[in-house]
Design an enzyme around this catalytic site. Structure first.
Site, PDB file in Angstrom:
ATOM      1  CB  SER A 137      -0.937   0.015   1.214  1.00 47.65           C
ATOM      2  OG  SER A 137      -0.193   0.105   2.414  1.00 47.65           O
ATOM      3  CE  LYS A 176      -2.863   2.210   4.926  1.00 49.08           C
ATOM      4  NZ  LYS A 176      -2.791   1.373   3.701  1.00 49.08           N
TER       5      LYS A 176
END
Length: 297
Positions: free
Chosen positions: A86, A156
């Site tokens: 990701s 993230k």
């Protein structure tokens, strides 16, 4: 026998039983040089003092090393493993990153553009299976020498912080407080900013962050959890720390700086409001003065 000066003519010399020393000086023990005693010098009760062997001191050294490692893991730096794609191409699956855990202890909060590790705020990793580590892996992760495989942590990039308004329409860029972000330097090649999941506008609550993965079309980030409390934002209390460097593998060693697009003028919501607030503050006295003149007239 009294201690005092004596003549060499009064009694026979017995040099075999008497210490030889320079005139007016202290005696030097046989085999010594007058310096610090060696390891075989007599100790308490006349027994020779013997240096501890390495094997006797080894458990103490190991204990101190483990305590230091545990303190470093708890308060300074911890290693984490990247479990997914990701964050490509910034981070690859299997990379080891070092996370700064010290600055949050001094009140530092996540900033836009930082890559952060945070605990699952609830509902993000429900369907994700975690491998069962062996005893050695548990011990190494406990002292911080190996990333934990049991904790459900995510990594993230921070896009917006408390007080910001973030939005992304189809085929458009991500905007923060009305300012478009230029994400070409870190977004995965070929990805769009949000075509797979447009969102917003979302007002980020105080003490929370809005996060997205750099591989936008392969990241279940804040966009996909808007039905949860906080509209998919993450509490600052869940943030473990900022990832500062890729430490492993050696060939991928690199720092993780904040992209320059997050430093553009006017991005800060408070800064954007400052000119308007100053304008109101400057105009208010003038309006009151004019009103008094009209009333007096």
């Amino acid at each position: 026998m009294a201690v005092g000066a004596r003549s060499g003519h009064d009694e026979p010399e017995d040099r075999s039983e008497r210490d030889e020393s320079p005139e007016g000086g202290a005696g030097i023990p046989p085999g010594g040089d007058g310096g610090t005693p060696d390891d075989d010098a007599p100790g308490v009760g006349g027994a020779p003092r013997r240096q501890r062997s390495f094997w006797m001191e080894l458990p103490l050294l190991i204990g101190i090393a483990l305590i230091l490692a545990l303190l470093i893991k708890t308060f300074l730096i911890q290693a984490f493993s990247i479990p997914s794609d990701s964050m490509q191409n910034t981070l690859q699956r299997g990379d080891r990153v070092l996370v700064d855990k010290l600055t949050p202890w001094f009140g530092s909060e996540p900033e836009r553009g930082e890559v952060v590790v945070f605990h699952d705020p609830g509902g993000w990793l429900e369907d994700t299976a975690t491998p069962e580590p062996n005893v050695a892996q548990k011990f190494l992760s406990f002292i911080g020498l190996m990333p934990s495989s049991e904790e459900k942590d995510l990594i993230k990039r921070v896009i917006a912080v408390g007080g910001d308004t973030v939005e992304c329409k189809e085929n458009g860029p991500v905007t923060v407080n009305g300012k478009a972000l230029d994400e070409k330097s870190f977004i995965f090649p070929g990805n769009t900013p949000c075509n797979d999941k447009p969102f917003g506008p979302i007002k980020v609550g105080e003490g929370r962050i809005f996060v997205m993965g750099d591989h936008r079309q392969n990241s279940l980030d804040s966009r996909y959890h808007q039905e949860l409390p906080g509209q998919g934002t993450v509490s600052n209390d869940e943030v473990v720390g900022r990832a500062i460097v890729v430490a492993w593998p050696v060939g991928r060693w690199a720092t993780l700086p904040i992209p320059s697009t997050f430093d553009q003028p006017g991005l800060n919501a408070a800064a954007a409001m400052a000119p308007a607030a100053l304008g109101v503050a400057g105009a208010l006295p003038l309006v009151l003065w004019r009103r008094r003149r009209l009333t007096a007239g």
